[in-house]
Design a protein around this motif. Structure first.
Motif, PDB file in Angstrom:
ATOM      1  N   THR A  28       0.849  -1.192   0.000  1.00 56.20           N
ATOM      2  CA  THR A  28       0.000   0.000   0.000  1.00 56.20           C
ATOM      3  C   THR A  28       0.882   1.238   0.000  1.00 56.20           C
ATOM      4  OG1 THR A  28      -1.674  -1.188   1.282  1.00 56.20           O
ATOM      5  CG2 THR A  28      -1.862   1.211   1.203  1.00 56.20           C
ATOM      6  N   ASP A  29       0.458   2.254  -0.746  1.00 53.33           N
ATOM      7  CA  ASP A  29       1.143   3.543  -0.741  1.00 53.33           C
ATOM      8  C   ASP A  29       0.454   4.501   0.223  1.00 53.33           C
ATOM      9  OD1 ASP A  29       2.985   2.743  -2.600  1.00 53.33           O
ATOM     10  OD2 ASP A  29       2.108   3.848  -4.279  1.00 53.33           O
ATOM     11  N   TYR A  30       1.266   5.249   0.987  1.00 54.44           N
ATOM     12  CA  TYR A  30       0.770   6.277   1.892  1.00 54.44           C
ATOM     13  C   TYR A  30       1.453   7.578   1.481  1.00 54.44           C
ATOM     14  CZ  TYR A  30      -0.800   2.303   4.700  1.00 54.44           C
ATOM     15  OH  TYR A  30      -1.413   1.150   5.122  1.00 54.44           O
ATOM     16  N   LEU A  31       0.680   8.566   1.057  1.00 56.24           N
ATOM     17  CA  LEU A  31       1.229   9.805   0.523  1.00 56.24           C
ATOM     18  C   LEU A  31       1.232  10.889   1.595  1.00 56.24           C
ATOM     19  CD1 LEU A  31       2.254  11.492  -1.870  1.00 56.24           C
ATOM     20  CD2 LEU A  31      -0.140  12.014  -2.404  1.00 56.24           C
ATOM     21  N   PHE A  32       2.379  11.590   1.713  1.00 57.13           N
ATOM     22  CA  PHE A  32       2.516  12.666   2.688  1.00 57.13           C
ATOM     23  C   PHE A  32       3.072  13.908   2.008  1.00 57.13           C
ATOM     24  CE2 PHE A  32       2.894   8.663   4.940  1.00 57.13           C
ATOM     25  CZ  PHE A  32       1.994   8.824   5.988  1.00 57.13           C
ATOM     26  N   SER A  47       2.350   6.076  11.194  1.00 60.80           N
ATOM     27  CA  SER A  47       1.033   5.767  10.627  1.00 60.80           C
ATOM     28  C   SER A  47       1.088   4.744   9.503  1.00 60.80           C
ATOM     29  CB  SER A  47       0.370   7.051  10.117  1.00 60.80           C
ATOM     30  OG  SER A  47       1.029   7.549   8.972  1.00 60.80           O
ATOM     31  N   VAL A  48       2.292   4.336   9.118  1.00 58.77           N
ATOM     32  CA  VAL A  48       2.450   3.352   8.044  1.00 58.77           C
ATOM     33  C   VAL A  48       2.717   1.982   8.671  1.00 58.77           C
ATOM     34  CG1 VAL A  48       3.782   2.694   6.005  1.00 58.77           C
ATOM     35  CG2 VAL A  48       3.377   5.120   6.499  1.00 58.77           C
ATOM     36  N   PRO A  49       1.838   1.010   8.493  1.00 62.38           N
ATOM     37  CA  PRO A  49       2.074  -0.314   9.079  1.00 62.38           C
ATOM     38  C   PRO A  49       3.185  -1.057   8.352  1.00 62.38           C
ATOM     39  CG  PRO A  49       0.082  -0.326   7.736  1.00 62.38           C
ATOM     40  CD  PRO A  49       0.542   1.097   7.791  1.00 62.38           C
ATOM     41  N   SER A  50       3.744  -2.021   9.019  1.00 65.84           N
ATOM     42  CA  SER A  50       4.767  -2.848   8.401  1.00 65.84           C
ATOM     43  C   SER A  50       4.206  -3.540   7.163  1.00 65.84           C
ATOM     44  CB  SER A  50       5.267  -3.914   9.380  1.00 65.84           C
ATOM     45  OG  SER A  50       5.924  -3.331  10.476  1.00 65.84           O
ATOM     46  N   GLY A  51       5.048  -3.724   6.162  1.00 66.21           N
ATOM     47  CA  GLY A  51       4.665  -4.525   5.018  1.00 66.21           C
ATOM     48  C   GLY A  51       4.693  -6.001   5.378  1.00 66.21           C
ATOM     49  N   THR A  52       4.327  -6.819   4.430  1.00 65.77           N
ATOM     50  CA  THR A  52       4.252  -8.252   4.716  1.00 65.77           C
ATOM     51  C   THR A  52       5.572  -8.969   4.471  1.00 65.77           C
ATOM     52  OG1 THR A  52       3.389  -8.626   2.489  1.00 65.77           O
ATOM     53  CG2 THR A  52       1.778  -8.353   4.259  1.00 65.77           C
ATOM     54  N   PRO A  57       6.615  -4.384   0.431  1.00 66.77           N
ATOM     55  CA  PRO A  57       6.646  -3.381   1.500  1.00 66.77           C
ATOM     56  C   PRO A  57       5.511  -2.378   1.357  1.00 66.77           C
ATOM     57  CG  PRO A  57       8.163  -2.757  -0.227  1.00 66.77           C
ATOM     58  CD  PRO A  57       7.576  -4.070  -0.647  1.00 66.77           C
ATOM     59  N   ASN A  58       5.107  -1.798   2.469  1.00 71.33           N
ATOM     60  CA  ASN A  58       4.274  -0.598   2.386  1.00 71.33           C
ATOM     61  C   ASN A  58       5.195   0.571   2.069  1.00 71.33           C
ATOM     62  OD1 ASN A  58       1.729  -1.705   2.861  1.00 71.33           O
ATOM     63  ND2 ASN A  58       2.025  -1.675   5.077  1.00 71.33           N
ATOM     64  N   ARG A  59       4.652   1.561   1.346  1.00 71.35           N
ATOM     65  CA  ARG A  59       5.498   2.657   0.875  1.00 71.35           C
ATOM     66  C   ARG A  59       5.002   3.992   1.422  1.00 71.35           C
ATOM     67  NH1 ARG A  59       6.976   2.359  -5.339  1.00 71.35           N
ATOM     68  NH2 ARG A  59       4.900   3.325  -5.507  1.00 71.35           N
ATOM     69  N   PHE A  82       9.826  -3.611   6.744  1.00 68.61           N
ATOM     70  CA  PHE A  82       9.315  -3.700   5.383  1.00 68.61           C
ATOM     71  C   PHE A  82       8.530  -2.439   5.014  1.00 68.61           C
ATOM     72  CE2 PHE A  82       9.141  -8.378   6.674  1.00 68.61           C
ATOM     73  CZ  PHE A  82      10.419  -8.634   6.196  1.00 68.61           C
ATOM     74  N   VAL A  83       9.177  -1.294   5.232  1.00 71.51           N
ATOM     75  CA  VAL A  83       8.609   0.001   4.864  1.00 71.51           C
ATOM     76  C   VAL A  83       9.617   0.723   3.975  1.00 71.51           C
ATOM     77  CG1 VAL A  83       7.842   2.268   5.684  1.00 71.51           C
ATOM     78  CG2 VAL A  83       7.185   0.202   6.933  1.00 71.51           C
ATOM     79  N   ASP A  84       9.133   1.248   2.855  1.00 69.28           N
ATOM     80  CA  ASP A  84       9.956   2.068   1.970  1.00 69.28           C
ATOM     81  C   ASP A  84       9.597   3.532   2.181  1.00 69.28           C
ATOM     82  OD1 ASP A  84      10.926  -0.296   0.956  1.00 69.28           O
ATOM     83  OD2 ASP A  84       9.855  -0.156  -0.954  1.00 69.28           O
TER      84      ASP A  84
END
Length: 202
Positions: A28-32, A47-52, A57-59, A82-84
């Protein structure tokens, strides 16, 4: 005067051929933006959960601008992984995470000095965190007139990777506190202990 010319004379380019790849698959992408949560990177990251997995990864996508930190940005949990963290434009100079913190300054939250670790503009504690296309800058004492640690980036996780990242400061710019960390086409600037501590950076 450009942002880069304000910093120390010793520039270090880190370009590693290692077990590193640019972010590929995503969950999932989270835009800031710089106005999200007042530009507070620690709040954004929390606010960004860990990727699987490393391949999913979550981004955390950062739009162009300066994210000025009023307090050091500390990753809340070392279990987050696992976060980019990616600058949206592909140009590190377009996305700046900046702060002005010295090790001997008083932290208003604790009434104690920040110390070297506490002066870091950004601290990454989790494993498998990838960062790309971002600048992290500690603007304390630039140009340098004292010998005071003022960390830009502190990394204590394992197998974190950095691509096209600029880390700017004067003393103790990049604090590799632990783990194995990979840098590709990245730039570190400083006059005194620009890269230091007991971790491994290649």
């Amino acid at each position: 005067m450009s942002l880069f010319s304000r910093y120390g004379q010793r520039a270090i380019y880190l370009s590693a051929i290692a077990a590193f790849a640019a972010p590929t698959a995503k969950a999932t992408d989270y835009l800031f933006t710089p106005s999200s949560n007042g530009g507070n990177i620690a709040t954004d990251l929390a606010s960004v959960p860990s990727g699987t997995s490393a391949s999913s990864p979550n981004r955390m996508i950062l739009s162009a601008g300066t994210y000025t930190q009023t307090a050091p940005a500390l990753q809340a949990s070392s279990s987050q992984k696992f976060v980019d963290i990616i600058g949206a434009t592909g140009n590190a100079g377009d996305v700046i995470i900046g702060g002005n913190f010295a090790s001997n300054a008083i932290n208003p939250a604790t009434s104690a000095v920040y110390g070297t670790s506490g002066s870091a503009v950004l601290t990454i504690k989790g494993n498998d965190i990838n960062m790309a296309n971002v600048t992290i800058a500690n603007t304390y004492d630039t140009p340098q007139t004292t010998t005071t640690p003022a960390v830009a980036l502190l990394v204590s996780g394992d197998e974190d990777s950095f691509q096209n990242v600029s880390v700017l400061g004067y003393q103790d710019t990049l604090y590799v506190k632990g783990g194995r960390n990979y840098f590709l086409n990245s730039y570190v600037n400083g006059d005194d202990d620009a890269i230091f501590a007991s971790g491994t950076a290649v």
